[in-house]
Motif scaffolding. Sequence first.
Motif, PDB file in Angstrom:
ATOM      1  N   LYS A  87      22.614  35.212  21.358  1.00  0.00           N
ATOM      2  CA  LYS A  87      22.285  36.416  22.132  1.00  0.00           C
ATOM      3  C   LYS A  87      22.944  37.662  21.554  1.00  0.00           C
ATOM      4  O   LYS A  87      22.433  38.775  21.732  1.00  0.00           O
ATOM      5  CB  LYS A  87      22.691  36.213  23.594  1.00  0.00           C
ATOM      6  N   PRO A 102      19.500  45.895  28.194  1.00  0.00           N
ATOM      7  CA  PRO A 102      20.651  46.292  29.019  1.00  0.00           C
ATOM      8  C   PRO A 102      21.784  46.764  28.098  1.00  0.00           C
ATOM      9  O   PRO A 102      21.904  46.281  26.966  1.00  0.00           O
ATOM     10  CB  PRO A 102      21.057  44.985  29.719  1.00  0.00           C
ATOM     11  N   LYS A 128      27.889  36.477  29.069  1.00  0.00           N
ATOM     12  CA  LYS A 128      27.061  35.364  28.564  1.00  0.00           C
ATOM     13  C   LYS A 128      27.701  34.807  27.302  1.00  0.00           C
ATOM     14  O   LYS A 128      28.059  35.587  26.414  1.00  0.00           O
ATOM     15  CB  LYS A 128      25.667  35.869  28.175  1.00  0.00           C
ATOM     16  N   GLY A 136      20.555  29.481  33.187  1.00  0.00           N
ATOM     17  CA  GLY A 136      21.653  30.136  33.902  1.00  0.00           C
ATOM     18  C   GLY A 136      23.023  29.569  33.574  1.00  0.00           C
ATOM     19  O   GLY A 136      24.041  30.141  33.971  1.00  0.00           O
ATOM     20  N   VAL A 139      26.027  31.853  31.884  1.00  0.00           N
ATOM     21  CA  VAL A 139      25.862  33.229  32.382  1.00  0.00           C
ATOM     22  C   VAL A 139      26.726  33.378  33.638  1.00  0.00           C
ATOM     23  O   VAL A 139      26.655  32.529  34.532  1.00  0.00           O
ATOM     24  CB  VAL A 139      24.381  33.534  32.727  1.00  0.00           C
ATOM     25  N   GLU A 161      27.226  42.436  29.452  1.00  0.00           N
ATOM     26  CA  GLU A 161      26.036  43.260  29.701  1.00  0.00           C
ATOM     27  C   GLU A 161      26.181  43.964  31.040  1.00  0.00           C
ATOM     28  O   GLU A 161      26.806  43.431  31.967  1.00  0.00           O
ATOM     29  CB  GLU A 161      24.766  42.393  29.783  1.00  0.00           C
ATOM     30  N   GLU A 162      25.570  45.145  31.134  1.00  0.00           N
ATOM     31  CA  GLU A 162      25.483  45.773  32.455  1.00  0.00           C
ATOM     32  C   GLU A 162      24.684  44.844  33.367  1.00  0.00           C
ATOM     33  O   GLU A 162      23.784  44.130  32.897  1.00  0.00           O
ATOM     34  CB  GLU A 162      24.782  47.125  32.355  1.00  0.00           C
ATOM     35  N   ARG A 163      25.003  44.844  34.665  1.00  0.00           N
ATOM     36  CA  ARG A 163      24.184  44.087  35.613  1.00  0.00           C
ATOM     37  C   ARG A 163      22.965  44.965  35.929  1.00  0.00           C
ATOM     38  O   ARG A 163      23.112  46.032  36.528  1.00  0.00           O
ATOM     39  CB  ARG A 163      24.989  43.778  36.884  1.00  0.00           C
ATOM     40  N   GLN A 192      13.050  33.427  39.718  1.00  0.00           N
ATOM     41  CA  GLN A 192      14.157  32.505  39.446  1.00  0.00           C
ATOM     42  C   GLN A 192      14.898  32.207  40.750  1.00  0.00           C
ATOM     43  O   GLN A 192      15.086  33.105  41.558  1.00  0.00           O
ATOM     44  CB  GLN A 192      15.182  33.131  38.489  1.00  0.00           C
ATOM     45  N   GLU A 235      11.556  37.472  27.636  1.00  0.00           N
ATOM     46  CA  GLU A 235      11.906  37.583  29.055  1.00  0.00           C
ATOM     47  C   GLU A 235      12.371  39.007  29.319  1.00  0.00           C
ATOM     48  O   GLU A 235      13.169  39.555  28.552  1.00  0.00           O
ATOM     49  CB  GLU A 235      13.021  36.595  29.409  1.00  0.00           C
ATOM     50  N   ASN A 247      15.445  40.895  28.321  1.00  0.00           N
ATOM     51  CA  ASN A 247      16.577  40.021  28.636  1.00  0.00           C
ATOM     52  C   ASN A 247      16.838  39.080  27.467  1.00  0.00           C
ATOM     53  O   ASN A 247      17.848  39.187  26.798  1.00  0.00           O
ATOM     54  CB  ASN A 247      16.328  39.254  29.938  1.00  0.00           C
TER      55      ASN A 247
END
Length: 363
Positions: A87, A102, A128, A136, A139, A161-163, A192, A235, A247
């Motif tokens: 990632k 993000p 992550k 998930g 994460v 990452e920012e939420r 999800q 995604e 994502n």
Amino acid sequence: MTHEAGIPLGISFRLLSDTPQDAAARVVNDVVVGDYRDLATLRAFAKGCDVITFDHEHVPTEHLRALEADGIPVRPGPGALVHAQDKGVMRARLTSLGVACPRHRIVTDPADVVRFADEIGGFPVVLKTVRGGYDGKGVWLVRSEEDAGDAFRAGVPVLGEERVAFRRELAANVVRSPHGQAVAYPVVESRQVDGVCDTVIAPAPGLAPELSAQAQETALRIAGELGVVGHLAVELFETEDGRVLVNELAMRPHNSGHWTQDGAVTSQFANHLRAVLDLPLGDPRPRAPWTVMANVLGGAYPEMYPAYLHCMARDPGLKIHMYGKDVRPGRKVGHVTTFGDDLDEVTDRARHAADYLRGLIDE
Ligand code: ADP
């Protein structure tokens, strides 16, 4: 499911499987049981294969480079696949291409997570592990320095990452062949639950046409720039303020494309194989106004057969796909698909069957 799509194309498979009990090993007749992390195993397996492809992303990048150096076509190739494996690499590359993501950066320890949170306007942040996560796992939603410890325990680099405040999650599925032909499926909504895909609706209801086109163009551009061969799932988050952010990427047939088996003229599995073999791609258009796919998770029934009977009898239009996996609570063991003209009706039927097969409802 890839094997099933290969039968009418006359393709024979050799499968490298962790165990003889693997769902794919139960249907493919040429099975090598071995560890995909071992280069000698991969080399022995690859002898006699015309081309190699994947149904997960975890084969080490350096081993795939070694196979390529041996002259074995690997599709997608390691130079593309690394963006679905790591990632951190994916975020860096997409950012350099100007693809909206993000805000993010690699974080080194919990104190650095606090600095990252300060840089982006405060907690919460999402952490992550850059490799090895799925459904998930790997994460974490983190609200403080103390919360951040878990993400560093595996000793794998961690991406902060920012939420994202998202309205919903989407996926743009495209397929690209080696000489550059590409097709795009309609953008879908992917719901999800607890980090696991629960329901996919094709096309995404109420998605603004310009966002849908933008998502498809972004996915096609990523496929081209990264040199993806085969199916690419992008995604996406649709943000509350009407933007689309990437994502993550998957380079193989993907859960957000399972609806295409029954709902599109050419399924993602068939198109993945056509791309991998550099054949002309098939029509990606939907066959009905709405298609809904719901995952069946293991639940109350260790033996699913009596539950199928009820679902089949109740809804003759229901398409049931079970994977022959041992049933464990929460494990994806199959999916159901419905299609038709009325979104509410189609959604209710798929949800009913998935909930019934899981044992959440009893009639
Ligand atoms: P996995 O590799 O497990 O699929 P993802 O990166 O897709 O990991 O994350 C799993 C889920 O966590 C996503 O589907 C989404 O619901 C949530 N999530 C991931 N990243 C973010 C983010 N930056 N902001 C908000 N939610 C996120």
